[in-house]
Design an enzyme around this catalytic site. Sequence first.
Site, PDB file in Angstrom:
ATOM      1  N   LYS A  89     -78.406  24.934  22.156  1.00  0.00           N
ATOM      2  CA  LYS A  89     -78.638  23.851  23.122  1.00  0.00           C
ATOM      3  C   LYS A  89     -79.134  24.347  24.479  1.00  0.00           C
ATOM      4  CE  LYS A  89     -75.883  20.061  21.390  1.00  0.00           C
ATOM      5  NZ  LYS A  89     -75.156  20.615  20.234  1.00  0.00           N
ATOM      6  N   GLU A 111     -75.294  13.022  29.317  1.00  0.00           N
ATOM      7  CA  GLU A 111     -74.177  12.464  28.563  1.00  0.00           C
ATOM      8  C   GLU A 111     -73.852  13.428  27.450  1.00  0.00           C
ATOM      9  OE1 GLU A 111     -77.238  11.214  27.597  1.00  0.00           O
ATOM     10  OE2 GLU A 111     -77.019  11.908  25.531  1.00  0.00           O
ATOM     11  N   SER A 377     -77.167  27.391  13.822  1.00  0.00           N
ATOM     12  CA  SER A 377     -77.305  26.766  15.151  1.00  0.00           C
ATOM     13  C   SER A 377     -76.223  27.181  16.139  1.00  0.00           C
ATOM     14  CB  SER A 377     -77.320  25.248  15.000  1.00  0.00           C
ATOM     15  OG  SER A 377     -76.165  24.792  14.313  1.00  0.00           O
TER      16      SER A 377
HETATM   17  C1  LIG Z   1     -75.131  19.971  19.023  1.00  0.00           C
HETATM   18  C2  LIG Z   1     -75.158  20.877  17.870  1.00  0.00           C
HETATM   19  C3  LIG Z   1     -75.859  20.545  16.691  1.00  0.00           C
HETATM   20  C4  LIG Z   1     -76.517  19.222  16.477  1.00  0.00           C
HETATM   21  O1  LIG Z   1     -77.532  18.907  17.379  1.00  0.00           O
HETATM   22  P1  LIG Z   1     -79.061  18.949  16.994  1.00  0.00           P
HETATM   23  O2  LIG Z   1     -79.760  18.317  18.148  1.00  0.00           O
HETATM   24  O3  LIG Z   1     -79.232  18.184  15.736  1.00  0.00           O
HETATM   25  O4  LIG Z   1     -79.440  20.371  16.818  1.00  0.00           O
HETATM   26  C5  LIG Z   1     -75.892  21.473  15.663  1.00  0.00           C
HETATM   27  N1  LIG Z   1     -75.256  22.656  15.760  1.00  0.00           N
HETATM   28  C6  LIG Z   1     -74.574  23.006  16.870  1.00  0.00           C
HETATM   29  C7  LIG Z   1     -73.891  24.327  16.904  1.00  0.00           C
HETATM   30  C8  LIG Z   1     -74.494  22.132  17.959  1.00  0.00           C
HETATM   31  O5  LIG Z   1     -73.801  22.492  19.039  1.00  0.00           O
END
Ligand SMILES: *Cc1c(COP(=O)(O)O)cnc(C)c1O
Length: 393
Positions: A89, A111, A377
């Site tokens: 992020k 938000e 992610s």
């Molecule tokens: C916020 C988050 C997501 C989901 O958000 P996307 O906008 O779909 O990427 C996925 N994995 C992690 C670790 C997150 O913090």
Amino acid sequence: MNYNVDEKGYYGEFGGAYIPEMLYPNVEELRQQYLQITAEESFQKEFRQLLKDYVGRPTPLYFAKRLSEKYNTKIYLKREDLCHTGAHKVNNTIGQILLAKRLGKTRIIAETGAGQHGVATATVCALMGLECIVYMGEIDIQRQSPNVARMKMLGAKVIPATSGSKTLKDATNEAIRDWINNLIDTYYIIGSVVGPHPYPDMVARFQSVISEEVKKQLLEKEKRENPDYVVACVGGGSNAAGIYYHYLNNPKVGIIAVEAAGKGIDSGESAATSVLGKMGIIHGSKTLLMQTPDGQITEPYSISAGLDYPGVGPMHAHLYTSGRGKFISITDDDAMKAGMELSQLEGIIPAIESSHALAIFEELKFKKDDIIVLNLSGRGDKDLNTYINYFKL
Ligand SMILES: *Cc1c(COP(=O)(O)O)cnc(C)c1O
């Protein structure tokens, strides 16, 4: 077919900017300037430097040998879990705060649902010395108290949204209300490829550094830029947009999107937006969203806080309806199992969001010499309590 945004701000029939008239000048200012500002050499220099020295990019592309052996195919993990703050992020919040500064804004609002985007925003506000206000549903504040503490420690003000279901969509309404009242000095940082145009495209471009790096890294490791498949979990869709971006219009690279089925697609407790959603407007964008027959947004559910968003970004709605992307939904139970498996096969504890993506290997068969790049992610530290309770550790 073109899977990028068109000049009107649409992905196929999805996208656009459905906003209150009061917001029009600000969104229009952004639309007119985002491409130009982000292309400037000084912007690119500062953005790249921060990605390198502050975030820790490039993140490794790691060949997961034991996982690959188990599923008899070649699996690479793109290690976004190693980014500063523990997830992808921050790539986006750095890009947007640099943009906000160049637009002369001094006050940042955001938000957050699970708190991850709030933390990423508070982090870059501290970095830049800008005021930071984060709206968060009252219920989410109770559920996600460590992230609330992080935001406070980073100097942000966390304001509870007390209307409606007291969750993400209510926090979004509060943030939009704030923006309407503070148009001159305030910039609204959105955390995924959602919201009115140009946000989805802008966020996708900031996250596209992920697939830009994959191309170079894969060339080095496999002597080819393109994998056979790219895989990511989808909440709003930003980490997925990042790993798909440079492959969107190359039909030889398969796109796999993994949504949270929660307790099951038909259980009424799910966040599988593409499968269950219908066309509607959420957060200023026309897209697929989960709603009742009379159009009320339904509360999503997933064991993973980052995936329980009732909509999906317009890029992904288009990937789904056009058939370009293969969409899979994974239950809580299967995701948790996959998270434990990665921990024990590779020594990497994933975020539960990422565990959803990892669970596809039990669902889909790949060829032995297929190359699959899966976007890891985020890291699992934030989810430790959920893992503890689930596995009785
Ligand atoms: C916020 C988050 C997501 C989901 O958000 P996307 O906008 O779909 O990427 C996925 N994995 C992690 C670790 C997150 O913090």
